[in-house]
Design a protein around this motif. Structure first.
Motif, PDB file in Angstrom:
ATOM      1  N   GLU A  36      70.885  -6.954  17.698  1.00 60.90           N
ATOM      2  CA  GLU A  36      70.077  -8.290  17.597  1.00 60.90           C
ATOM      3  C   GLU A  36      70.561  -8.917  17.150  1.00 60.90           C
ATOM      4  O   GLU A  36      71.423  -9.446  16.171  1.00 60.90           O
ATOM      5  CB  GLU A  36      68.992  -6.885  16.690  1.00 60.90           C
ATOM      6  N   GLN A  37      70.907 -10.339  17.620  1.00 60.45           N
ATOM      7  CA  GLN A  37      70.515 -11.296  17.409  1.00 60.45           C
ATOM      8  C   GLN A  37      70.510 -12.609  16.047  1.00 60.45           C
ATOM      9  O   GLN A  37      68.800 -11.611  16.126  1.00 60.45           O
ATOM     10  CB  GLN A  37      71.069 -12.790  18.690  1.00 60.45           C
ATOM     11  N   LEU A  38      71.353 -12.803  14.986  1.00 57.60           N
ATOM     12  CA  LEU A  38      70.957 -13.102  13.671  1.00 57.60           C
ATOM     13  C   LEU A  38      71.089 -14.591  13.877  1.00 57.60           C
ATOM     14  O   LEU A  38      72.097 -15.306  13.053  1.00 57.60           O
ATOM     15  CB  LEU A  38      71.658 -12.232  13.058  1.00 57.60           C
ATOM     16  N   ARG A  39      69.919 -15.513  14.599  1.00 55.06           N
ATOM     17  CA  ARG A  39      70.120 -16.737  14.186  1.00 55.06           C
ATOM     18  C   ARG A  39      70.147 -17.691  12.821  1.00 55.06           C
ATOM     19  O   ARG A  39      69.506 -17.772  12.165  1.00 55.06           O
ATOM     20  CB  ARG A  39      69.173 -17.480  15.737  1.00 55.06           C
ATOM     21  N   GLU A  40      71.403 -18.773  13.206  1.00 54.94           N
ATOM     22  CA  GLU A  40      70.473 -19.273  11.188  1.00 54.94           C
ATOM     23  C   GLU A  40      70.118 -20.426  11.374  1.00 54.94           C
ATOM     24  O   GLU A  40      68.801 -19.997  10.607  1.00 54.94           O
ATOM     25  CB  GLU A  40      71.931 -19.909  11.318  1.00 54.94           C
ATOM     26  N   GLU A  41      69.577 -21.196  12.347  1.00 54.64           N
ATOM     27  CA  GLU A  41      67.944 -21.750  12.346  1.00 54.64           C
ATOM     28  C   GLU A  41      67.327 -20.916  12.421  1.00 54.64           C
ATOM     29  O   GLU A  41      65.714 -21.312  11.628  1.00 54.64           O
ATOM     30  CB  GLU A  41      67.975 -22.911  13.894  1.00 54.64           C
ATOM     31  N   GLY A  42      66.448 -20.243  12.991  1.00 55.38           N
ATOM     32  CA  GLY A  42      65.655 -19.511  12.808  1.00 55.38           C
ATOM     33  C   GLY A  42      65.212 -18.692  11.357  1.00 55.38           C
ATOM     34  O   GLY A  42      64.015 -18.556  10.954  1.00 55.38           O
ATOM     35  N   LEU A  43      66.893 -18.109  11.217  1.00 51.29           N
ATOM     36  CA  LEU A  43      66.999 -17.387   9.707  1.00 51.29           C
ATOM     37  C   LEU A  43      65.985 -18.199   8.550  1.00 51.29           C
ATOM     38  O   LEU A  43      65.059 -18.155   7.861  1.00 51.29           O
ATOM     39  CB  LEU A  43      67.977 -17.295   9.711  1.00 51.29           C
ATOM     40  N   SER A  44      66.938 -20.026   8.803  1.00 46.96           N
ATOM     41  CA  SER A  44      66.892 -20.784   7.592  1.00 46.96           C
ATOM     42  C   SER A  44      64.741 -21.297   7.860  1.00 46.96           C
ATOM     43  O   SER A  44      64.141 -21.300   6.488  1.00 46.96           O
ATOM     44  CB  SER A  44      67.290 -21.830   7.841  1.00 46.96           C
ATOM     45  N   ALA A  45      64.582 -21.220   9.197  1.00 47.04           N
ATOM     46  CA  ALA A  45      62.807 -21.677   8.753  1.00 47.04           C
ATOM     47  C   ALA A  45      61.870 -20.637   9.063  1.00 47.04           C
ATOM     48  O   ALA A  45      61.222 -20.745   7.681  1.00 47.04           O
ATOM     49  CB  ALA A  45      62.777 -21.512  10.230  1.00 47.04           C
ATOM     50  N   PHE A  47      63.237 -17.933   5.730  1.00 46.91           N
ATOM     51  CA  PHE A  47      62.910 -18.203   4.473  1.00 46.91           C
ATOM     52  C   PHE A  47      62.627 -18.790   3.755  1.00 46.91           C
ATOM     53  O   PHE A  47      63.332 -19.279   2.914  1.00 46.91           O
ATOM     54  CB  PHE A  47      64.417 -17.532   4.529  1.00 46.91           C
ATOM     55  N   ASP A  48      62.968 -20.515   4.299  1.00 51.62           N
ATOM     56  CA  ASP A  48      62.843 -21.499   3.911  1.00 51.62           C
ATOM     57  C   ASP A  48      63.626 -22.150   3.324  1.00 51.62           C
ATOM     58  O   ASP A  48      63.575 -22.074   1.613  1.00 51.62           O
ATOM     59  CB  ASP A  48      61.620 -21.756   3.127  1.00 51.62           C
ATOM     60  N   VAL A  49      65.098 -21.447   3.611  1.00 47.17           N
ATOM     61  CA  VAL A  49      66.765 -22.138   2.766  1.00 47.17           C
ATOM     62  C   VAL A  49      66.985 -22.931   3.754  1.00 47.17           C
ATOM     63  O   VAL A  49      67.204 -22.699   5.104  1.00 47.17           O
ATOM     64  CB  VAL A  49      66.871 -20.710   2.550  1.00 47.17           C
ATOM     65  N   SER A  50      68.511 -22.913   3.409  1.00 49.52           N
ATOM     66  CA  SER A  50      69.327 -24.140   3.812  1.00 49.52           C
ATOM     67  C   SER A  50      70.269 -23.022   5.207  1.00 49.52           C
ATOM     68  O   SER A  50      70.520 -22.558   5.149  1.00 49.52           O
ATOM     69  CB  SER A  50      70.695 -24.944   3.416  1.00 49.52           C
ATOM     70  N   ARG A  51      70.611 -23.408   5.719  1.00 55.05           N
ATOM     71  CA  ARG A  51      71.602 -23.054   6.993  1.00 55.05           C
ATOM     72  C   ARG A  51      72.572 -22.526   6.521  1.00 55.05           C
ATOM     73  O   ARG A  51      73.452 -21.412   6.505  1.00 55.05           O
ATOM     74  CB  ARG A  51      71.756 -24.203   8.313  1.00 55.05           C
ATOM     75  N   ARG A  52      73.468 -23.959   5.463  1.00 50.64           N
ATOM     76  CA  ARG A  52      74.223 -22.930   4.855  1.00 50.64           C
ATOM     77  C   ARG A  52      74.409 -21.616   3.832  1.00 50.64           C
ATOM     78  O   ARG A  52      74.875 -20.078   3.916  1.00 50.64           O
ATOM     79  CB  ARG A  52      74.439 -24.138   3.926  1.00 50.64           C
ATOM     80  N   THR A  53      72.939 -21.468   3.142  1.00 50.04           N
ATOM     81  CA  THR A  53      73.194 -20.635   2.363  1.00 50.04           C
ATOM     82  C   THR A  53      72.991 -18.927   3.805  1.00 50.04           C
ATOM     83  O   THR A  53      73.648 -17.729   3.493  1.00 50.04           O
ATOM     84  CB  THR A  53      71.657 -20.451   1.689  1.00 50.04           C
ATOM     85  N   VAL A  54      71.629 -19.297   4.565  1.00 51.28           N
ATOM     86  CA  VAL A  54      72.232 -18.108   5.792  1.00 51.28           C
ATOM     87  C   VAL A  54      73.219 -17.763   6.200  1.00 51.28           C
ATOM     88  O   VAL A  54      73.755 -16.740   6.520  1.00 51.28           O
ATOM     89  CB  VAL A  54      71.391 -18.572   6.670  1.00 51.28           C
ATOM     90  N   ARG A  55      74.242 -18.672   6.403  1.00 49.66           N
ATOM     91  CA  ARG A  55      75.352 -18.830   6.998  1.00 49.66           C
ATOM     92  C   ARG A  55      76.618 -18.077   6.050  1.00 49.66           C
ATOM     93  O   ARG A  55      77.001 -16.923   6.077  1.00 49.66           O
ATOM     94  CB  ARG A  55      76.561 -20.025   7.447  1.00 49.66           C
ATOM     95  N   ASP A  56      76.066 -18.027   4.521  1.00 49.94           N
ATOM     96  CA  ASP A  56      77.104 -17.493   3.116  1.00 49.94           C
ATOM     97  C   ASP A  56      76.135 -16.110   3.672  1.00 49.94           C
ATOM     98  O   ASP A  56      77.125 -15.142   3.177  1.00 49.94           O
ATOM     99  CB  ASP A  56      77.030 -18.272   2.695  1.00 49.94           C
ATOM    100  N   LYS A  73      79.347 -18.456  19.650  1.00 49.56           N
ATOM    101  CA  LYS A  73      77.989 -17.345  19.505  1.00 49.56           C
ATOM    102  C   LYS A  73      77.227 -16.673  18.512  1.00 49.56           C
ATOM    103  O   LYS A  73      76.283 -15.652  19.369  1.00 49.56           O
ATOM    104  CB  LYS A  73      78.804 -15.479  20.741  1.00 49.56           C
ATOM    105  N   GLY A  74      77.810 -16.375  17.758  1.00 47.15           N
ATOM    106  CA  GLY A  74      76.856 -16.549  16.326  1.00 47.15           C
ATOM    107  C   GLY A  74      76.814 -15.199  15.923  1.00 47.15           C
ATOM    108  O   GLY A  74      77.968 -14.606  16.126  1.00 47.15           O
TER     109      GLY A  74
END
Length: 233
Positions: A36-45, A47-56, A73-74
């Motif tokens: 399953e794909q884990l999209r930074e933008e969707g997870l950031s929204a 969780f209401d956290v920054s994309r950097r936090t999701v990326r880390d 490709k993510g």
């Protein structure tokens, strides 16, 4: 990944470790599927956290080998290949085999942790909660490896423990061992435990190998039945 209500909203200030812990639980429970794909933008929204936090957070899970990042490709939840399974179980059987080779020289004090781990697995099996059984199963095998008596080996096993737990979770979600054959699965672990208590090197060595081989074959069957190329971007 779609924002579909499976993941709760977190407060601002949430750390990457907290996001990783939540994603790890969702992966282990099967809420997030292999591939399953884990999209930074969707997870950031979500969780209401920054994309950097999701990326880390995704980076932490990638180091645990339950998430993989594909260049340009993510990230996706790991979809094991047959080689992954063979490699993981090669490590496991090497370590558990080394522990079994020491069975004849182990003291009662050294075997106490294995007994406690088996009792925890027995209790979890009687309760019938799949996730608890998977965790107790892994803890039992971690206790077997602990009989080697090496801090470095214990640390090494801890490094692959999350990946191994994921493999056991896939087995459970596919074959539902905890509900279909709980007594038989527990009996396999009881036999391994008893062989160590008897200080029976030959039997302990054979049983840990047979148990690992059986799980490895089941996981390879799961991998072989999955259309991997359809899931990788």
């Amino acid at each position: 990944m779609p924002v579909d209500g499976r993941i709760p909203t977190l407060s601002r200030g949430t750390t990457a470790e907290e996001v990783a812990a939540l994603l790890r639980d969702l992966i282990m429970s099967g809420s997030l599927k292999p591939g399953e794909q884990l999209r930074e933008e969707g997870l950031s929204a979500q969780f209401d956290v920054s994309r950097r936090t999701v990326r880390d957070a995704l980076g932490l899970l990638a180091r645990e080998r339950i998430v993989r990042h594909y260049r340009h490709k993510g990230s996706r939840v790991v979809l094991f290949t047959e080689n992954d399974i063979h490699d993981l179980y090669r490590v496991r059987t090497t370590l558990e085999g080394s522990a079994a080779a020491r069975a004849g020289e182990l003291s009662d004090a050294q075997l106490k942790g294995l007994t406690e781990a088996f009792e925890d697995l027995e209790s979890a099996t009687n309760d019938g909660q799949a996730e608890a059984i998977v965790s107790a199963d892994l803890a039992f095998h971690q206790a077997v490896v602990g009989l080697i008596g090496s801090t470095r080996v214990n640390d090494f096993f801890a490094d692959i423990a999350v990946e191994m737990r994921f493999a056991l979770s896939i087995l459970e979600s596919t074959y539902h061992e905890s509900s279909h054959r709980p007594a038989e699965a527990l009996a396999e672990h009881r036999a391994i435990w008893a062989a160590f208590l008897d200080r029976d090197v030959a039997t302990a060595s054979r049983l840990v190998q047979e148990h690992a081989d059986a799980n490895e074959r089941l996981l390879v069957d799961v991998v072989a039945s999955t259309a991997i190329t359809d899931l990788i971007p």
